[in-house]
Design a protein around this motif. Structure first.
Motif, PDB file in Angstrom:
ATOM      1  N   GLY A  72     -21.793 -14.376  -3.338  1.00  0.00           N
ATOM      2  CA  GLY A  72     -22.069 -12.958  -3.144  1.00  0.00           C
ATOM      3  C   GLY A  72     -22.206 -12.281  -4.487  1.00  0.00           C
ATOM      4  O   GLY A  72     -22.244 -12.938  -5.522  1.00  0.00           O
ATOM      5  N   PRO A  73     -22.262 -10.972  -4.486  1.00  0.00           N
ATOM      6  CA  PRO A  73     -22.448 -10.248  -5.744  1.00  0.00           C
ATOM      7  C   PRO A  73     -21.249 -10.428  -6.673  1.00  0.00           C
ATOM      8  O   PRO A  73     -20.146 -10.720  -6.227  1.00  0.00           O
ATOM      9  N   VAL A  74     -21.509 -10.267  -7.968  1.00  0.00           N
ATOM     10  CA  VAL A  74     -20.452 -10.373  -8.962  1.00  0.00           C
ATOM     11  C   VAL A  74     -19.352  -9.384  -8.614  1.00  0.00           C
ATOM     12  O   VAL A  74     -19.611  -8.236  -8.263  1.00  0.00           O
ATOM     13  N   GLY A  75     -18.131  -9.835  -8.668  1.00  0.00           N
ATOM     14  CA  GLY A  75     -17.005  -8.962  -8.382  1.00  0.00           C
ATOM     15  C   GLY A  75     -16.571  -8.977  -6.931  1.00  0.00           C
ATOM     16  O   GLY A  75     -15.589  -8.354  -6.581  1.00  0.00           O
ATOM     17  N   SER A  76     -17.296  -9.711  -6.075  1.00  0.00           N
ATOM     18  CA  SER A  76     -16.874  -9.746  -4.675  1.00  0.00           C
ATOM     19  C   SER A  76     -15.616 -10.594  -4.558  1.00  0.00           C
ATOM     20  O   SER A  76     -15.387 -11.495  -5.355  1.00  0.00           O
ATOM     21  N   VAL A  77     -14.772 -10.279  -3.606  1.00  0.00           N
ATOM     22  CA  VAL A  77     -13.505 -10.987  -3.443  1.00  0.00           C
ATOM     23  C   VAL A  77     -13.298 -11.367  -1.991  1.00  0.00           C
ATOM     24  O   VAL A  77     -13.899 -10.792  -1.089  1.00  0.00           O
ATOM     25  N   GLU A  83      -4.950 -10.552  -0.171  1.00  0.00           N
ATOM     26  CA  GLU A  83      -3.758 -10.145   0.578  1.00  0.00           C
ATOM     27  C   GLU A  83      -2.632 -11.163   0.409  1.00  0.00           C
ATOM     28  O   GLU A  83      -1.466 -10.789   0.318  1.00  0.00           O
ATOM     29  N   ARG A  84      -2.962 -12.445   0.342  1.00  0.00           N
ATOM     30  CA  ARG A  84      -1.941 -13.483   0.140  1.00  0.00           C
ATOM     31  C   ARG A  84      -1.278 -13.331  -1.221  1.00  0.00           C
ATOM     32  O   ARG A  84      -0.065 -13.505  -1.352  1.00  0.00           O
ATOM     33  N   VAL A  85      -2.066 -13.020  -2.236  1.00  0.00           N
ATOM     34  CA  VAL A  85      -1.509 -12.819  -3.577  1.00  0.00           C
ATOM     35  C   VAL A  85      -0.536 -11.644  -3.565  1.00  0.00           C
ATOM     36  O   VAL A  85       0.570 -11.725  -4.102  1.00  0.00           O
ATOM     37  N   VAL A  86      -0.931 -10.553  -2.937  1.00  0.00           N
ATOM     38  CA  VAL A  86      -0.070  -9.371  -2.865  1.00  0.00           C
ATOM     39  C   VAL A  86       1.212  -9.699  -2.092  1.00  0.00           C
ATOM     40  O   VAL A  86       2.307  -9.299  -2.487  1.00  0.00           O
ATOM     41  N   ASP A  87       1.097 -10.454  -1.004  1.00  0.00           N
ATOM     42  CA  ASP A  87       2.286 -10.853  -0.233  1.00  0.00           C
ATOM     43  C   ASP A  87       3.281 -11.617  -1.101  1.00  0.00           C
ATOM     44  O   ASP A  87       4.492 -11.369  -1.058  1.00  0.00           O
ATOM     45  N   ASP A  96       5.575  -3.273  -4.962  1.00  0.00           N
ATOM     46  CA  ASP A  96       5.671  -2.173  -4.010  1.00  0.00           C
ATOM     47  C   ASP A  96       5.145  -2.580  -2.632  1.00  0.00           C
ATOM     48  O   ASP A  96       3.987  -2.951  -2.474  1.00  0.00           O
ATOM     49  N   SER A  97       5.997  -2.495  -1.621  1.00  0.00           N
ATOM     50  CA  SER A  97       5.614  -2.929  -0.272  1.00  0.00           C
ATOM     51  C   SER A  97       4.604  -2.005   0.381  1.00  0.00           C
ATOM     52  O   SER A  97       3.974  -2.371   1.374  1.00  0.00           O
ATOM     53  N   SER A  98       4.412  -0.810  -0.162  1.00  0.00           N
ATOM     54  CA  SER A  98       3.442   0.112   0.430  1.00  0.00           C
ATOM     55  C   SER A  98       2.036  -0.092  -0.139  1.00  0.00           C
ATOM     56  O   SER A  98       1.097   0.586   0.271  1.00  0.00           O
ATOM     57  N   PHE A  99       1.894  -1.042  -1.071  1.00  0.00           N
ATOM     58  CA  PHE A  99       0.584  -1.276  -1.686  1.00  0.00           C
ATOM     59  C   PHE A  99      -0.429  -1.710  -0.634  1.00  0.00           C
ATOM     60  O   PHE A  99      -0.159  -2.564   0.196  1.00  0.00           O
ATOM     61  N   ASN A 100      -1.619  -1.122  -0.696  1.00  0.00           N
ATOM     62  CA  ASN A 100      -2.685  -1.418   0.250  1.00  0.00           C
ATOM     63  C   ASN A 100      -3.825  -2.106  -0.498  1.00  0.00           C
ATOM     64  O   ASN A 100      -4.417  -1.511  -1.406  1.00  0.00           O
ATOM     65  N   VAL A 101      -4.140  -3.334  -0.115  1.00  0.00           N
ATOM     66  CA  VAL A 101      -5.203  -4.095  -0.758  1.00  0.00           C
ATOM     67  C   VAL A 101      -6.523  -3.338  -0.726  1.00  0.00           C
ATOM     68  O   VAL A 101      -7.315  -3.409  -1.667  1.00  0.00           O
ATOM     69  N   ASN A 102      -6.767  -2.590   0.320  1.00  0.00           N
ATOM     70  CA  ASN A 102      -8.029  -1.858   0.437  1.00  0.00           C
ATOM     71  C   ASN A 102      -8.246  -0.886  -0.717  1.00  0.00           C
ATOM     72  O   ASN A 102      -9.377  -0.551  -1.040  1.00  0.00           O
ATOM     73  N   SER A 103      -7.155  -0.448  -1.354  1.00  0.00           N
ATOM     74  CA  SER A 103      -7.297   0.483  -2.474  1.00  0.00           C
ATOM     75  C   SER A 103      -7.975  -0.172  -3.671  1.00  0.00           C
ATOM     76  O   SER A 103      -8.472   0.517  -4.559  1.00  0.00           O
ATOM     77  N   MET A 104      -7.986  -1.506  -3.716  1.00  0.00           N
ATOM     78  CA  MET A 104      -8.618  -2.237  -4.811  1.00  0.00           C
ATOM     79  C   MET A 104     -10.079  -2.570  -4.522  1.00  0.00           C
ATOM     80  O   MET A 104     -10.809  -2.973  -5.428  1.00  0.00           O
ATOM     81  N   LEU A 105     -10.481  -2.449  -3.281  1.00  0.00           N
ATOM     82  CA  LEU A 105     -11.823  -2.873  -2.888  1.00  0.00           C
ATOM     83  C   LEU A 105     -12.774  -1.696  -2.827  1.00  0.00           C
ATOM     84  O   LEU A 105     -12.399  -0.583  -2.508  1.00  0.00           O
TER      85      LEU A 105
END
Length: 108
Positions: A72-77, A83-87, A96-105
């Motif tokens: 996919g495009p450069v920078g796609s994740v 989410e596994r990394v954050v877990d 921080d348990s309130s961190f939302n992965v969507n905030s990075m995307l």
């Protein structure tokens, strides 16, 4: 040496996503070709508020993982992998348990 590693990995500051993508690609190239820079970067990680840095001896014996490229495009994740990394960071590093992965995307 510490500043030289950071300079080679991140270059000068630029604005916007293309600069982030470029820095990420350049950092990966350094990681793939210069083990000493990776070891130095691991030693230089902060110890507070959470101990992330490692000793010189530990850095020397660390296994370096490789990360598969996403088609996919450069920078796609892969959101599931991210989410596994954050877990893991939440479980073992007190991230921080309130961190939302969507905030990075994009569009998150």
């Amino acid at each position: 040496r510490d500043a030289g590693v950071r300079q080679r990995m991140f270059g000068r500051r630029q604005r916007g996503e293309p600069a982030f993508d470029k820095a990420l690609e350049e950092g990966q190239q350094i990681a793939d070709s210069d083990r000493a820079s990776v070891e130095q970067a691991m030693e230089d990680l902060p110890m507070k508020p959470v101990p992330l840095g490692v000793s010189k001896q530990t850095a020397a014996v660390m296994a370096l993982d490789d990360y598969p490229f996403i088609t996919g495009p450069v920078g796609s994740v892969d959101k599931v992998q991210l989410e596994r990394v954050v877990d893991v960071m939440q479980q073992f590093l007190g991230f921080d348990s309130s961190f939302n992965v969507n905030s990075m995307l994009t569009g998150g």
